[in-house]
Motif scaffolding. Structure first.
Motif, short mmCIF file in Angstrom:
data_model
loop_
_atom_site.label_atom_id
_atom_site.label_comp_id
_atom_site.label_asym_id
_atom_site.label_seq_id
_atom_site.Cartn_x
_atom_site.Cartn_y
_atom_site.Cartn_z
N UNK A 1 14.85 16.05 44.71
CA UNK A 1 14.99 15.20 43.51
C UNK A 1 16.36 15.43 42.86
N UNK A 2 16.76 14.48 42.03
CA UNK A 2 18.02 14.60 41.30
C UNK A 2 17.84 15.43 40.03
N UNK A 3 16.59 15.84 39.78
CA UNK A 3 16.28 16.60 38.57
C UNK A 3 15.82 18.01 38.92
N UNK A 4 15.88 18.89 37.91
CA UNK A 4 15.39 20.26 38.09
C UNK A 4 14.50 20.61 36.90
N UNK A 5 13.44 21.38 37.18
CA UNK A 5 12.54 21.85 36.12
C UNK A 5 12.98 23.24 35.70
N UNK B 1 19.49 24.56 45.05
CA UNK B 1 19.19 24.14 46.43
C UNK B 1 18.18 22.98 46.47
N UNK B 2 18.36 22.10 47.44
CA UNK B 2 17.46 20.95 47.61
C UNK B 2 16.01 21.35 47.75
N UNK B 3 15.77 22.45 48.43
CA UNK B 3 14.37 22.85 48.67
C UNK B 3 13.67 23.14 47.35
N UNK B 4 14.39 23.63 46.36
CA UNK B 4 13.80 23.98 45.06
C UNK B 4 13.38 22.71 44.31
N UNK B 5 14.18 21.66 44.39
CA UNK B 5 13.89 20.43 43.65
C UNK B 5 13.20 19.39 44.53
#
Ligand code: TXA
Ligand code: MG
Length: 328
Positions: free
Chosen positions: A120-124, A113-117
């Motif tokens: 951004x186009x990246x994810x941790x 979900x967008x809210x998590x990132x």
């Protein structure tokens, strides 16, 4: 909201604690859980509304993305796109450090979900090695978004009591597994085009990462890349001064000053003092850092004077946190 704290010491306590956590998480609630680094405030990472509750409880700005904790490495390909040129490096890092305190920044897939990132186009992503966290995420069988379980900008919690101080009444459940092992948040590394960029120093040192290739030190760019990089972060409320030689410091008249020593605990002019590790063990120092900062912050001081630490290995991560604590 009433906040409950559940123990996890015995096998039976752990079973109850995991079952209650999973029940809350399945219903889209947040739960504070121990990891091997610091306590995290967890929600189902694939449920945008649940993840939003993390931002509310922490008063965290929505532009600051969350770390996603995978149930196991098999989940990596579901949440992240690893291009062929990065596959060997990502595989080697995951082999060596997962489960453990290394967070990788990778291109995300559409299911995050967008809210998590934070858009951004990246994810941790990382996989926690803590048995309690691992037990919850395995039983849930879904990834957990979890930032440190403190209110935004404050010192990360390394005990359940710290979490309660930060989030009492804002989270329904805290699992208590005692003090965390590392005491500092995970090392964050962005992998792009076969190269590593360290965005936050942590328990996995730059020296260790260099065995896998070149490591650039991340810079705060125009757009905030890792808001943990904001200068004033991990801040005690009390002003903090970082000094190479505390012994020559003289407290101004009528000021209550506290000392945060690396190894020695000097006597004299300080109203309060703590030492991070009497024997100069940098791991012990890291695990004590946030607790000591909190204790000094609670001691009604006008100023905390902290001693610098040699900047190599884990010492670099400790100095990073002390500099941020000193910045305001
Ligand atoms: O050890 C840890 O990493 C702990 C435990 C709970 O796992 N978590 C933690 O989360 O320290 P938090 O939110 O306090 O710090 C996560 C950092 C933030 O500075 C955030 O900006 C950065 O990770 N981050 C998350 N996603 C990112 C992304 N896609 N690109 C760059 N930075 C990112
Ligand atoms: Mg944090």
């Amino acid at each position: 909201m009433k906040t409950r704290v559940l123990p996890t010491a015995s096998a039976q306590e752990l079973e109850v604690a995991i079952a209650e956590s999973v029940d809350l998480l399945r219903r889209g609630e947040i739960v504070a859980l121990p990891t091997e680094t610091v306590y995290g405030l967890a929600a189902d990472a694939l449920d945008a509304i649940a993840a939003l509750k993390i931002f509310e409880a922490k008063e965290r700005p929505k532009f600051d993305p969350l770390i996603v904790h995978l149930p196991n490495r098999g989940w990596l390909s579901r949440l992240a796109e690893v291009p062929p040129e990065d596959a060997t490096l990502v595989g080697a890092l995951a082999d060596q450090y997962w489960p453990g305190p290394l967070t990788l920044i990778l291109q995300r897939t559409r299911i995050v979900p967008d809210v998590v990132t934070a858009g951004l186009a990246t994810v941790a992503v990382r996989v926690s090695a803590h048995p309690v966290f691992a037990g919850v995420v395995a039983a849930l069988a879904r990834p957990l978004a979890a930032p440190s379980a403190n209110r935004f900008g404050r010192i990360s919690p390394t005990t359940a009591a710290h979490v309660l101080t930060e989030l009492d009444g804002r989270v329904p459940l805290i699992l208590d597994a005692g003090a965390t092992t590392h005491g500092l948040e995970s090392t964050i590394v962005a992998v792009r085009s076969g190269r590593m960029e360290m965005l936050r120093p942590g328990p996995i040192t730059i020296e260790a990462l260099r065995k896998h290739g070149e490591v650039e030190i991340g810079q705060v760019r125009g757009r905030l890349e890792a808001p943990g990089q904001m200068r004033s972060h991990y801040a005690p409320r009390t002003p903090l001064l970082l000094l190479a030689d505390i012994s020559s410091f003289r407290a101004p008249a009528h000021q209550r000053c506290g000392a945060l020593y690396y190894r020695t605990r000097g006597e004299g002019t300080f109203a309060q003092s703590r030492s991070l590790s009497a024997s100069g063990d940098v791991r012990e120092a890291a695990s004590n850092l946030f607790r000591c900062l909190r204790e000094l912050d609670d001691a009604n001081l006008d100023l905390i004077v902290a001693e610098t630490i040699p900047e190599h290995g884990l010492g670099s991560a400790i100095m990073d946190r002390l500099r941020r604590a000193a910045a305001r």
